[in-house]
Design an enzyme around this catalytic site. Structure first.
Site, PDB file in Angstrom:
ATOM      1  N   LYS A   1       0.837  -1.208   0.000  1.00 19.13           N
ATOM      2  CA  LYS A   1       0.000   0.000   0.000  1.00 19.13           C
ATOM      3  C   LYS A   1       0.874   1.260   0.000  1.00 19.13           C
ATOM      4  CE  LYS A   1      -0.278  -0.206   5.058  1.00 19.13           C
ATOM      5  NZ  LYS A   1      -1.068  -0.765   6.174  1.00 19.13           N
TER       6      LYS A   1
ATOM      7  N   TYR B   1      13.455  31.419   5.095  1.00 22.50           N
ATOM      8  CA  TYR B   1      12.206  32.128   5.373  1.00 22.50           C
ATOM      9  C   TYR B   1      12.053  32.438   6.854  1.00 22.50           C
ATOM     10  CZ  TYR B   1      10.326  31.241   0.681  1.00 22.50           C
ATOM     11  OH  TYR B   1      10.099  31.223  -0.666  1.00 22.50           O
TER      12      TYR B   1
END
Ligand SMILES: *Cc1c(COP(=O)(O)O)cnc(C)c1O
Length: 369
Positions: A38, A264
């Protein structure tokens, strides 16, 4: 190992084979093996892994959602595929693509039966999931009579397996709880098998279950993380080989002075002059914000270079002061010499999360070491 030219997740199929053989050797030769693929095979490459597992003789594959199973069928995978978490909207697709649903509730069971009937199915393979303590998906012990009633004399579907899932298979402090789950599952399956009049396979162990509770292997086991090289335990980890290595290259080097800031919000301030490297991977590649500001490091020429400042969408900056490196040199985020478990631990998370987070933007490269 081959050189990379951009951020790349290298996938070592020889390591996958090693892990499969290691886990296989923990269980009886007659016990079937289901490979959990999965979530893009835990963030790697679902088709490549499923093909290799098919070639290695895995008896079953499992995905979480129907669309994952369809991708495998599109790629020509023939092995039976268990869909762990189907939803009614997927039932047509499930039958059309020969996928096998886990039926985990009254609603799901009756609605799947209706669709199987409408599509004129005979003996369509389904798997019945029981909740024995995880309280996530599954029928409860009190639903046995309902399940048996629904299934008796129904020609449309046929129960291939009964299964359950352990809540804390990796945690030996929870051994009494796990043993209780195992006993509950035994009791439930015995009762249901009696009522059905035939004996589907039973399975309940994930990777850590295989390691810690081999006596509860029943007729099949389900392994995901172990195949990818992690065992939720340092001792087991040392026996397994991580299949995925996330590598990137230095885009640019900067030399900054004391009291300058990086990135940032100016989240990093240098106390002294530093050498920094900018790497081409960020949030959008799966490196979450929690890895920034020194919580995790990458490996450059064998040395740890901590992530400084905030993680950006497409980049991170690392401190390479004292590391003899230049633009174009390789940086290892995780891999065989730098465990994803360790990288994850820095940000208080687990290997499962960082592995499955690596986004589809990152190039995959299959290698065999
Ligand atoms: C994901 C999953 C597994 C695989 O667990 P690992 O710890 O990765 O081995 C097994 N069973 C179920 C029901 C799962 O959802």
């Amino acid at each position: 190992m081959s050189k990379i030219g951009e951020t790349t997740l290298q996938l070592d199929l020889t390591a996958l084979e090693h892990n499969f053989r290691y886990l296989r050797a923990k269980i009886a030769p007659t016990t079937k093996f289901l490979a959990v693929v999965k979530a893009f095979a835990y963030g790697s490459d679902m088709v490549a892994i499923a093909q290799k597992m098919e070639q290695l003789g895995a008896d079953y594959l499992a995905v979480a959602y129907a669309k994952e199973g369809s991708l495998l069928r599109d790629a020509g995978i023939k092995t039976p595929i268990l869909v762990l978490h189907p939803l009614p909207a997927n039932f047509d697709e499930i039958i059309d693509r020969c996928l096998e649903p886990s039926l985990y509730s009254k609603k799901i069971l009756t609605e799947f039966l209706d669709v199987a009937k409408a599509k004129n199915q005979k003996g369509y393979p389904v798997h019945i999931k029981f909740n024995t303590g995880l309280n996530r998906l599954g029928f409860n012990e009190t639903d046995i009579d309902f399940v048996a009633e629904q299934l008796t004399d129904k020609k449309e579907i046929k129960v291939t397996s009964l299964f359950s899932h352990l809540a804390a298979s990796e945690d030996m402090d929870e051994k009494p709880f796990s043993l209780n789950q195992i006993n509950t599952f035994k009791k439930i399956s015995q009762k249901l098998i009696q009522k059905l009049g035939y004996a589907p396979m039973r399975h309940m162990l994930n990777t850590s279950g295989i390691i810690n509770y081999p006596e509860a292997q029943f007729e099949m086991v389900r392994s995901g993380i172990g195949l990818y090289g992690y065992g939720n335990d340092a001792g087991v980890d040392s026996q397994l080989k991580p299949i995925a290595s996330l590598k990137t290259i230095i885009s640019q080097i900067h030399h900054i002075e004391a009291h300058e800031t990086v990135g940032y919000n100016r989240a990093f301030t240098s106390e002294s002059s530093r050498k920094t490297a900018t790497l081409p991977l960020g949030h959008a590649d799966g490196i979450g914000r929690q890895y920034g500001n020194g919580k995790a490091s990458v490996l450059i020429h064998g040395k740890q270079a901590p992530i400084i400042g905030n993680v950006c969408m497409d980049m991170i900056m690392v401190d390479v002061t004292g590391i003899d490196c230049k633009e174009g040199d390789e940086a290892i985020v995780f891999g065989q010499n730098k465990s994803a478990e360790d990288f994850a631990a820095g940000a208080k998370t687990i290997s499962y999360e960082i592995l499955t987070a690596i986004s589809q933007r990152v190039k995959r490269e299959i290698i065999a070491s």
